[in-house]
Motif scaffolding. Structure first.
Motif, PDB file in Angstrom:
ATOM      1  N   GLY A   1      34.453  31.526  42.371  1.00  0.00           N
ATOM      2  CA  GLY A   1      34.797  32.272  41.344  1.00  0.00           C
ATOM      3  C   GLY A   1      34.043  33.416  41.395  1.00  0.00           C
ATOM      4  N   ILE A   2      33.077  33.465  41.668  1.00  0.00           N
ATOM      5  CA  ILE A   2      32.220  34.961  41.552  1.00  0.00           C
ATOM      6  C   ILE A   2      33.102  35.782  42.976  1.00  0.00           C
TER       7      ILE A   2
ATOM      8  N   GLU B   1      36.033  35.752  44.025  1.00  0.00           N
ATOM      9  CA  GLU B   1      37.069  36.111  43.481  1.00  0.00           C
ATOM     10  C   GLU B   1      36.672  37.371  42.314  1.00  0.00           C
ATOM     11  N   VAL B   2      36.025  37.378  41.069  1.00  0.00           N
ATOM     12  CA  VAL B   2      35.721  38.201  40.565  1.00  0.00           C
ATOM     13  C   VAL B   2      35.091  39.896  41.130  1.00  0.00           C
TER      14      VAL B   2
ATOM     15  N   VAL C   1      38.457  41.175  42.788  1.00  0.00           N
ATOM     16  CA  VAL C   1      39.424  42.250  41.260  1.00  0.00           C
ATOM     17  C   VAL C   1      38.070  43.032  41.306  1.00  0.00           C
TER      18      VAL C   1
ATOM     19  N   ASN D   1      40.154  47.381  42.016  1.00  0.00           N
ATOM     20  CA  ASN D   1      40.312  48.364  40.709  1.00  0.00           C
ATOM     21  C   ASN D   1      39.603  49.111  40.308  1.00  0.00           C
TER      22      ASN D   1
ATOM     23  N   ASP E   1      43.485  44.484  36.145  1.00  0.00           N
ATOM     24  CA  ASP E   1      43.158  43.226  36.200  1.00  0.00           C
ATOM     25  C   ASP E   1      42.762  42.380  35.398  1.00  0.00           C
TER      26      ASP E   1
ATOM     27  N   GLN F   1      42.610  39.141  35.488  1.00  0.00           N
ATOM     28  CA  GLN F   1      42.534  38.301  36.933  1.00  0.00           C
ATOM     29  C   GLN F   1      40.645  37.853  36.229  1.00  0.00           C
ATOM     30  N   LEU F   2      39.902  39.527  35.511  1.00  0.00           N
ATOM     31  CA  LEU F   2      38.657  39.681  36.077  1.00  0.00           C
ATOM     32  C   LEU F   2      38.219  38.503  34.460  1.00  0.00           C
TER      33      LEU F   2
ATOM     34  N   PHE G   1      38.081  34.571  35.585  1.00  0.00           N
ATOM     35  CA  PHE G   1      36.869  34.124  36.432  1.00  0.00           C
ATOM     36  C   PHE G   1      35.707  34.318  35.809  1.00  0.00           C
ATOM     37  N   GLY G   2      35.668  35.487  34.623  1.00  0.00           N
ATOM     38  CA  GLY G   2      34.489  36.020  33.745  1.00  0.00           C
ATOM     39  C   GLY G   2      34.502  34.211  32.807  1.00  0.00           C
TER      40      GLY G   2
END
Lengths: 434, 343
Positions: free
Chosen positions: A149-150, A152-153, A156, A160, B312, B315-316, B319-320
Motif C-alpha cells: 500500500g505504501i 502504491e501511494v 501515485v 502526478n 489520481d 487512488q491516493l 491507499f491512504g
C-alpha cells in the motif's frame, strides 16, 4: 577485480582466495562476458545471438539483479515479504535524477554521483525506518499488504507530482537527468573517489577507457563499473548475513517467538534488516539510472517491479543471497529467448532464418506459421515468465540455488566447490603460490 | 496540488453541507461506487476467509469478465434491442460469465492451488501472482493477435461499448432530493443483491454452514465428515465467478476502462477493501466497500468542483485509507486475531 591476482601475499590471502574460488570464477566469467559475447556471436552467428543476452541487457540485469538480492535480503532471510520493495528502488532512482537536476533541498546539484548514490540509499533507509514503524506491528499477509500500500501511494505521487518534472511534461512519462535537449549531459562518474584510474564516466556517452585500457566502447566500461558496484554490494550483504546479526535474522524467519524468548529484541533486528535491504535496493535504482539516465514510475515505483524481483527470488531460491541474482539472469534470458524483450536475438529470428520458406508459409486456420511466430514470440515475455514461475512454485519451490545445495548436500555451494578443489589439488593448493 | 483558488475550500465545503441536492448526489454516487467495490472484492474476501488464499489472479478474472461482456454487448448488438431486451441479454451474459469463470476457478483450484495447501500461505500469493501475470499477458496476446481495438490493449476497448449500453441507464431520474442515473440504480441493486446473496449463502444454506465451519476450524470440520476439499473448490469457483460478474458490471460503467491494466486497477482497491474490512470478514468487506465508495465519491466531487487538482486523487485516497486504517486498527475494522498473521 584486483583480488584475482595471485601475488605473493601473506598466508591468509592464499587461504582467502581458495575459500572464494567459486566467487572468483564467476566474477571472471562476468568480466570476460562482453568479449566472449562478441567472440561467440562472430563465431557462431545467430545461434549464439539467440541464446546470449547482449552486454546492454546485462547492464540492466546487473542493477535489477542487485534489486532482487536486496529484496531477498529481507524477504528470504527474515521471512517478512516486503511486497512494496519497489518503493526503495524508486527512491534511489528518483533521488539520483532529482539530485542531479538540483531539485532536492539541501542537496547541491553538482554533488558527485557516488555521493548522490549513497545519499539516496540513506534516504531509502530512513524511509524504510518510517515504513517499518507502521508495518512491523503486523506480520504475514498484513505486512506484505501494508508495504504494498505504501509503495502504491508513492507510485501515485510519482505519477502526478509535477514538481518532479519542471516545465510542462507529464510526470507519468518519467524524468531525465539533465535537460532533455542536452543528451549526454548526465555523466555520472562511478568508481573509487580520489583514485583517478579507478574512476570513469558511465552511460552511453561515457568513457571508453578504464585502468589505462581502451575498450573502445562506453558500454563495456559501464558494465565493469556497475558490475563492480554490484559485487561490492553483494559482498557487503553476504558479510552481514554471515554475521551474528544475520543469524538472528534467520532465527526470526524460523521462529520469531523463540528468538524473542531467547532475549533478542526482534523488532530491532527486523528493522535493521529492512533498512539495510532498502539501502541496497535504492543503490540498485541509482545504478540503473547511472546507465539509462531516465526513470519513470512504471519502471521504478510500480508494483510489478517488486513482482519481478519476487519471481527472480523464487526461481533463484528464496533465502539464498546469490540465488535471486542468477534467477534474474535466468528470467531475463528466458524473456529474451522466447519474447525478444531485450534488444538481442531470440528464438523467433532464429527460426525465421533457419526454417525453410515452405514450413513458414504453412497455413494454420488463416494464419501462417511465420505470422504465428511473430505474434507469440515477440514482446510477450510475461506470459512465459508467468508459466515458468508457476512451475517453479509448484515443483521447485526452493529454487535453482536451493536445489543445487540440496543435491550437493551442503549449505553453501561456494564452500563445497572450494573443498572439492582443495581435495583434488590438495598438495599443491595448500601452499601459497611461489 | 491545491488550486490557486484554495481559499474557496471552506466555502465549497459549507456550500456542500448546505445544499441537500449536492449532498444527496454524492451519497447516491458513493452508494453506487461502494456497490461496485463490494462486487469487486466479494469474491476475494470469500476465498481468503475460507482458504487463506490471497488470490492475485482475482483482478485478471474481472478483466476477462469485462472483455467478455464488452464482446457480448457489441457482438449481440445490445444497443438496438430496446431497454428490456438489452437488460435481459446483459443478465444472460452475466450468468454465462459467472459459469465460465467459475469453471476456470474449478480448474485452477483442482489442478494448481490444491497442491499447495500444505505449504506456508506465502506460496499461495506466489502461485496466484504467477497465474495473474500469465493471464494478463494471454489477454494482451489475444487483443494484439485478433486485432481487437486495433491491438491496443492499454486503451479502453471500443468506445461503442458505452453507446451499446441502453441509453435509459445514462438518463438522470429525480426522486425528491435524490437524483440518480439508471446505471447507478442498477449498480446499487446488484450490490445489494451480491450482499444479500452471499450473506444468505453463508448463513442460510447447508454449504454456507460447511464454509463457516471450515473458517472456524478446518481440522474439526474435517473430523465431522465435511468434505473440506470440495468446499474449497466450490468457494473458489463462486469467488472467481463473482469476479467475472464484477467485470460485467464494470463494462457497463463508462468510468471504468475495459483494457488489460483493468486487472491491476481492480486488484489493488479490492485488496485495500478486504484488508480495511479485516481479513476474512465478509461484514467488514461490505462496510469497507461503502466507506471506500463514499470517500471515492467525495474525492470525485472535490476534483470536479476544482477544490483539488490532483488527477489520481481517488487512488491516493484509497491507499491512504489503507495506511491510516492499519495505523489505527492494525487488523482492520472487523479483523480477527491470528487470521493472515503467520507466514
Amino acid at each position: 577485480m584486483s583480488s584475482e591476482k595471485t601475488t605473493r601475499g601473506p598466508a591468509w590471502l592464499g587461504q582467502y582466495l581458495r575459500d572464494h574460488i567459486l566467487l572468483i570464477a564467476i566474477v571472471a566469467i562476468f568480466v570476460a562476458y562482453p568479449f566472449l559475447y562478441g567472440f561467440l556471436t562472430n563465431q557462431f552467428g545467430i545461434v549464439a545471438a539467440m541464446i546470449l543476452p547482449e552486454t546492454r541487457t546485462m547492464l540492466t540485469i546487473l542493477a535489477l539483479g542487485l534489486f532482487a538480492m536486496s529484496f531477498d535480503f529481507v524477504s528470504g532471510y527474515t521471512g517478512y515479504l516486503s511486497f512494496g520493495h519497489a518503493a526503495f528502488f524508486g527512491i534511489g532512482a528518483y533521488f539520483v535524477v532529482m539530485g542531479f537536476n538540483g531539485q532536492i533541498p539541501l542537496v547541491p546539484a553538482e554533488l558527485p554521483f557516488m555521493l548522490l548514490l549513497v545519499l539516496g540509499g540513506l534516504v531509502a533507509a530512513v524511509a524504510a525506518f518510517l515504513i517499518g514503524l507502521i508495518s512491523f506491528r503486523l506480520s504475514g499477509v498484513y505486512f506484505a499488504m501494508i508495504t504494498l500500500g505504501i509503495s502504491e501511494v508513492l507510485y501515485v505521487i510519482s505519477n502526478n507530482w509535477d514538481y518532479i518534472t519542471p516545465g510542462s511534461s507529464d510526470p507519468s512519462d518519467g524524468v531525465a537527468a539533465g535537460a532533455p535537449s542536452d543528451v549526454g549531459f548526465f555523466e555520472p562518474v562511478l568508481g573509487i573517489p580520489f583514485v583517478d584510474p579507478l574512476n570513469a564516466k558511465v552511460g552511453p556517452f561515457g568513457d571508453e577507457t578504464l585502468l589505462g585500457f581502451d575498450f573502445g566502447d562506453p558500454e563495456i566500461v559501464s558494465y565493469f563499473l556497475i558490475g563492480a558496484a554490484v559485487l561490492l554490494c553483494y559482498l557487503a550483504m553476504k558479510r552481514i548475513i554471515h554475521s551474528p546479526f544475520g543469524k538472528v535474522m534467520i532465527a526470526i524467519r524460523e521462529n520469531e517467538e523463540r528468538a524473542r524468548a531467547i532475549g533478542y529484541n526482534t523488532f530491532r533486528y527486523k528493522m535493521g534488516a529492512f533498512m539495510i535491504s532498502a539501502f541496497f535496493g535504492a543503490i540498485a535504482g541509482g545504478l540503473l539510472v547511472a546507465y539509462v539516465g531516465t526513470i519513470d514510475p512504471q519502471n521504478s515505483f510500480f508494483f510489478l517491479v517488486t513482482g519481478f524481483a519476487l519471481v527472480a527470488a523464487i526461481i533463484g531460491g528464496l533465502g539464498t543471497l546469490a540465488g535471486p541474482f542468477f534467477g534474474y539472469i535466468f528470467l531475463e534470458g528466458v524473456r529474451e529467448f522466447l519474447a525478444r524483450e531485450g534488444s538481442g536475438g531470440g528464438l523467433q529470428p532464429f527460426l525465421e532464418q533457419t526454417l525453410p520458406g515452405g514450413v513458414l508459409n504453412i497455413n494454420l486456420g488463416g494464419l501462417t506459421i511465420n505470422e504465428a511466430l511473430d505474434a507469440f514470440m515477440t514482446g510477450h515475455g510475461e506470459f512465459y515468465a508467468g508459466i515458468i514461475f508457476v512451475l517453479f512454485v509448484l515443483y521447485i519451490p526452493i529454487g535453482l540455488l536451493g536445489t543445487l545445495r540440496q543435491r550437493l548436500g551442503t549449505d553453501s555451494v561456494a564452500k563445497y566447490v572450494s573443498r572439492r578443489v582443495a581435495d583434488r589439488f590438495g598438495s599443491s593448493g595448500s601452499q601459497p603460490a611461489e | 496540488m491545491i488550486d490557486p483558488a484554495a481559499p474557496l475550500v471552506i466555502g465549497d465545503i459549507v456550500d456542500l453541507l448546505t445544499s441537500p441536492g449536492e449532498m444527496s448526489r454524492i451519497v447516491v454516487e458513493g452508494l453506487a461506487k461502494g456497490s461496485l467495490y463490494l462486487m469487486i472484492s466479494a469474491g476475494l474476501t470469500l476465498i481468503f476467509g475460507l482458504m487463506d488464499v490471497i488470490n492475485f489472479a482475482h483482478g485478471a478474472f474481472t478483466m476477462y469478465g469485462a472483455y467478455i461482456a464488452g464482446a457480448a454487448l457489441l457482438g449481440l448488438g445490445v444497443g438496438s434491442m430496446g431497454f428490456l431486451g438489452a437488460m435481459g441479454s446483459i443478465f444472460v451474459v452475466m450468468l454465462l460469465v459467472f459459469l465460465l469463470l467459475a469453471a476456470v476457478g474449478v480448474i485452477f483450484e483442482v489442478a494448481l492451488i490444491r497442491k499447495l495447501y500444505e505449504y506456508p500461505p506465502i506460496f499461495m500469493i506466489l502461485l496466484t501472482f504467477g497465474l495473474a501475470i500469465t493471464l494478463e499477458e494471454l489477454m494482451r496476446m489475444i487483443v494484439e493477435f485478433r486485432e481487437i481495438n486495433n491491438g491496443q490493449w492499454q486503451i479502453d476497448w471500443a468506445t461503442p461499448r458505452i453507446e451499446s449500453v441502453p441509453s435509459e441507464l445514462a438518463s438522470v431520474n429525480e426522486l425528491g432530493f435524490f437524483s440518480f442515473t439508471g446505471l447507478q440504480l442498477i449498480q446499487i441493486a446488484f450490490g445489494v443483491l451480491t450482499f444479500v446473496g452471499i450473506w444468505a449463502f453463508l448463513n442460510k444454506t447447508r454449504y454456507g454452514l460447511f464454509v463457516r465451519a471450515g473458517v472456524e476450524d478446518e481440522e474439526m470440520a474435517k473430523a465431522l465428515g465435511i468434505n473440506i476439499n470440495r468446499t474449497f473448490t466450490a468457494v473458489f469457483a463462486v469467488g472467481s465467478g463473482l469476479a467475472g460478474i464484477a467485470g460485467v458490471m464494470l463494462a457497463l460503467d463508462p468510468l471504468w476502462a475495459v483494457n488489460v491494466p483493468l486487472a491491476l486497477a481492480v486488484l489493488l482497491p479490492a485488496f485495500v477493501i478486504v484488508i480495511v474490512g479485516g481479513l476474512g470478514s465478509f461484514k467488514g468487506t461490505a462496510v469497507a466497500s461503502l466507506l471506500v465508495g463514499m470517500i471515492d465519491a467525495l474525492g470525485t466531487w472535490a476534483f470536479q468542483t476544482g477544490v483539488i487538482t490532483f488527477t489520481d486523487l481517488d487512488q491516493l485516497m484509497i491507499f491512504g485509507i489503507l495506511v491510516v486504517m492499519l495505523i489505527l486498527r492494525p487488523r482492520g475494522l472487523f479483523g480477527v486475531e491470528g487470521q493472515g498473521d503467520h507466514g
